[in-house]
Scaffold this motif. Structure first.
Motif, short mmCIF file in Angstrom:
data_model
loop_
_atom_site.label_atom_id
_atom_site.label_comp_id
_atom_site.label_asym_id
_atom_site.label_seq_id
_atom_site.Cartn_x
_atom_site.Cartn_y
_atom_site.Cartn_z
N ALA A 11 120.92 12.63 105.74
CA ALA A 11 121.79 11.46 105.83
C ALA A 11 123.17 11.84 106.35
CB ALA A 11 121.91 10.79 104.46
N HIS A 12 123.66 13.00 105.96
CA HIS A 12 125.01 13.42 106.37
C HIS A 12 125.01 14.89 106.78
CE1 HIS A 12 126.89 9.68 105.10
NE2 HIS A 12 126.17 9.75 103.98
N PRO A 13 124.45 15.20 107.95
CA PRO A 13 124.41 16.60 108.39
C PRO A 13 125.80 17.22 108.52
CG PRO A 13 123.84 15.10 110.19
CD PRO A 13 123.85 14.29 108.94
N GLU A 14 126.79 16.37 108.75
CA GLU A 14 128.16 16.89 108.90
C GLU A 14 128.69 17.52 107.62
OE1 GLU A 14 128.50 12.62 107.52
OE2 GLU A 14 127.27 13.74 108.95
N ASN A 15 128.06 17.20 106.49
CA ASN A 15 128.51 17.75 105.21
C ASN A 15 127.77 19.01 104.80
OD1 ASN A 15 130.34 15.64 104.92
ND2 ASN A 15 128.91 14.36 103.76
N THR A 16 126.94 19.54 105.68
CA THR A 16 126.17 20.74 105.36
C THR A 16 126.94 22.01 105.73
OG1 THR A 16 125.09 20.80 107.53
CG2 THR A 16 124.01 19.52 105.79
N GLU A 75 126.75 22.91 109.48
CA GLU A 75 127.74 22.30 110.37
C GLU A 75 129.13 22.88 110.12
OE1 GLU A 75 127.39 19.82 113.09
OE2 GLU A 75 125.65 21.13 112.82
N ALA A 80 120.67 20.75 108.06
CA ALA A 80 121.31 19.85 109.03
C ALA A 80 120.34 19.30 110.07
CB ALA A 80 122.46 20.57 109.73
#
Length: 652
Positions: free
Chosen positions: A6-11, A14, A428
């Motif tokens: 849902a939020h790859p930017e928070n992995t 990334e 991600a």
């Protein structure tokens, strides 16, 4: 696509990409760009992993990679650095739970990081009092329990070299391993619990101890609450007696070179003595941190479980979760006792977030028609890992339909040879049916044809073209590295050949495992992996087990399929025709085995892997000495002189 984050930017993946882009003033765009950079600028990449993951060392490195040394000559990494593996596992010493011990019963053992630190201190002090120093071998014939972790960390805090096998190993298998490395101290248990019953371990332990030279001490952990006489074992004493050697000294972490040996793992050795693979402390540490922290987002918020034994490399992978500050769950016993839902009950009870298992276990759940998605909450579960054998596409469907829809299903692959992964999970990236998500960062793996050409969208041999820190430092008792070179660099000179048959998807970046290269089927020059057939054969409810191997016939080979029928099922022409039709329809006429025949048993290793190569050699005319790693070694006798496979016109 079966799932996407849902939020790859928070992995962390990334975050790491952003870290690399800012540090090196590059624009990588996505994971594929990051992976390409990691294998092109591989020295700088590994230095960035060191920094990003915060590896603790008393002395920093002076040089990342030894210059001018080709991959097949085993170049040194992070030269000049001094560190300790156990210190990096015990960075924290607070009241956060480090270990949870579990089994078939309801009782749980919880140990905080502060308590773990003290337990390791006491055990290390006792070892030092008994004269253990860096380079000594400490062996465990132990279950997956908190005491094993304590003993392991104590040993490596001193710089001793760890090696372990699980109590389900037969005495031959244990002696084939430990007689080669000559441990100074052997730790074991009085008994184990399995399938609801206590099984005495002292008889097996006695035979192992009597077969080992150089042992100075045998320490027995009272794993099962029942009386036993430790003095009946040569050099034997209880764990409590051993700990009386604790003189109260502080826990001291020996500061050692990056390539100082951490552990000796063993090849499966299904047709002879296993190779003793020596892994470095620094290599295992940096590789596991990359896989857990960057690829898997593991952190102190996680409760991390892997169903494994101490005789499988996944035990080492599990223990390294401590370096991320996670709580790790150690389970010993049957995963189906007292109920088939035992492990899923634990997921709910312990709020497990990361659940690791084998492809075989997932298939067993599928066959048992378990539906955890209905019977359990699984609220905190975010990742399932699967390895040991290729995870078939239908098992992907089962996980997302019958376990949980919103989670990362990480099919992962690597091996004992690297005690880590070549391809695996990525928090991600999306999950595609039947595919391992990606080639792991820093691992320059490619799929090569027989001529050594890199191919995509076609099956080939898995190779790695650049050195990596977790390459074994050497094999034990292999002074000129002849066995080492033969194992990995003889097939394609100068390039790591792993022995797996793979397919790399150019569009998704995913990887499909097709079986072992040495078990690759090659009738009339058409190469394909046994996994392609197993994926179809697993759908036949009449079959309890199957084995697909090639039989040499002069310069060619033909494919033989052995079928072990379920109880009450009959092998006849009808089942043969149904199998042939399914394979011909789903794959091609070239994939249809030349001979399909019944067999009473299929050989497996103690880790559950089918033993293809030994059977291939037997039916091609060789005599094979079974190794102690086979759970059913007598099954190999079934494959000699089978009249159905004799061809008087062909010299075998």
């Amino acid at each position: 696509m079966l799932w996407k984050p849902a939020h790859p930017e928070n992995t962390n993946m990334e975050r790491f990409r952003t870290f690399v882009e800012k540090k090196h003033h590059v624009s990588l765009g996505n994971y594929e760009g990051l992976w390409k950079w990691s294998v092109t600028e591989h020295e700088q990449f590994w230095a960035d992993v060191w920094e990003f993951c915060g590896i603790k060392s008393s002395v920093g490195y002076e040089q990342i990679l030894e210059k001018g040394v080709p991959m097949n000559k085993i170049p040194k990494w992070f030269m000049g650095a001094r560190l300790n593996f156990a210190e990096n596992m015990l960075v924290r010493s607070d009241d956060h739970v480090a270990l949870i011990g579990a089994g078939e019963g309801e009782a749980l053992t919880r140990i905080t990081y502060a308590q773990l630190h003290e337990h390791v201190r006491a055990c290390a002090a006792a070892m030092r009092k008994l004269g253990v120093t860096a380079g000594d071998r400490i062996a465990g014939y132990l279950p997956n329990c908190p005491e094993t972790v304590i003993i392991f960390l104590a040993a490596v805090s001193i710089g001793a070299i760890w090696s372990s096998t699980s109590p389900d190993f037969g005495t031959t298998g244990v002696l084939e391993r430990f007689t080669q490395i000559k441990p100074k101290i052997l730790f074991s248990v009085n008994a184990v619990m399995y399938n609801g019953k206590a099984h005495d371990h002292l008889e097996k332990l006695t035979e192992v101890v009597n077969g080992l030279e150089g042992l100075e001490k045998v320490v027995i952990v009272p794993f099962v609450d029942r009386p036993f006489d430790a003095a009946s074992i040569r050099h034997g004493e209880t764990f409590a007696e051993f700990l009386k050697n604790d003189d109260g000294r502080k826990l001291e972490f020996e500061q050692l070179p990056f390539d100082h040996p951490l552990a000796i793992l063993f090849s499966s050795g299904t047709t002879g003595k296993p190779k003793c693979i020596v892994h470095s402390a620094g290599g295992v540490l940096i590789q596991h941190l990359k896989e857990h922290v960057i690829h898997g987002d593991l952190s102190e918020k996680d409760v991390y479980f892997y169903y494994t034994t101490t005789g499988w490399m996944m035990w080492n992978w599990l223990i390294s979760g401590l370096a991320a500050g996670a709580t790790i769950v150690l389970y010993d016993g049957s995963p189906f006792k007292p109920t088939p839902a035992r492990l899923w009950n634990l997921v709910d009870e312990l709020n497990i977030t990361v659940f690791g298992t084998s492809a075989k276990y997932i298939q067993s759940l599928q066959e048992s028609r378990l539906t955890p998605i209905i019977t359990h909450k699984l609220t905190h579960l975010r990742t399932i890992y699967s390895t040991g054998s290729p995870l078939k596409p239908e098992s992907f469907d089962y996980v997302y339909t019958h376990i949980k829809k919103d989670l990362l299903l990480g099919s992962i692959t690597g091996g004992t040879d690297i005690v880590s992964l070549f391809a695996g999970h990525n928090a991600a990236l999306p999950v595609y049916r039947g595919e391992i998500q990606c080639r792991c960062l820093g691992m320059a793996i490619e799929s090569w044809d027989d001529s050594g050409k890199n191919i995509t969208n076609d099956a080939g041999d898995l190779v790695c073209t650049k050195p990596f820190p977790v390459m074994p430092v050497y094999f034990w008792n292999d002074p000129n590295n002849e066995k080492y070179h033969s194992a990995y660099f003889a097939r394609f000179p100068g390039v790591w050949y792993h022995g797996d048959f793979v397919y790399v998807n150019a569009k998704t970046g995913g990887v499909t495992m097709l079986g072992r290269s040495d078990g690759t089927l090659n009738p009339a020059g058409v190469r394909f992996g046994s996994a392609e057939l197993y994926n179809i054969l697993d759908e036949f409810p009449q079959l309890a087990d199957t084995l697909v191997v090639g039989q040499k016939r002069g310069e060619d080979e033909r494919v033989i399929l052995f079928c072990k029928m379920k109880e009450g099922e009959v092998f006849d022409d009808k089942i043969v025709e149904r199998i042939k039709t399914a394979i011909r329809t789903r794959l091609s006429a070239r994939h249809v085995p030349a001979v399909i025949m019944p067999i009473a048993d299929i050989p497996h290793t103690v880790n559950g892997k089918k033993v293809e190569v030994a059977v291939k050699r037997i039916i091609s005319g060789e005599t094979v000495i079974p190794s102690g790693t086979l759970v059913n070694p007598d099954s190999l006798k079934l494959y000699y002189n089978l009249p159905e496979l004799q061809d008087p016109g062909v010299h075998l």
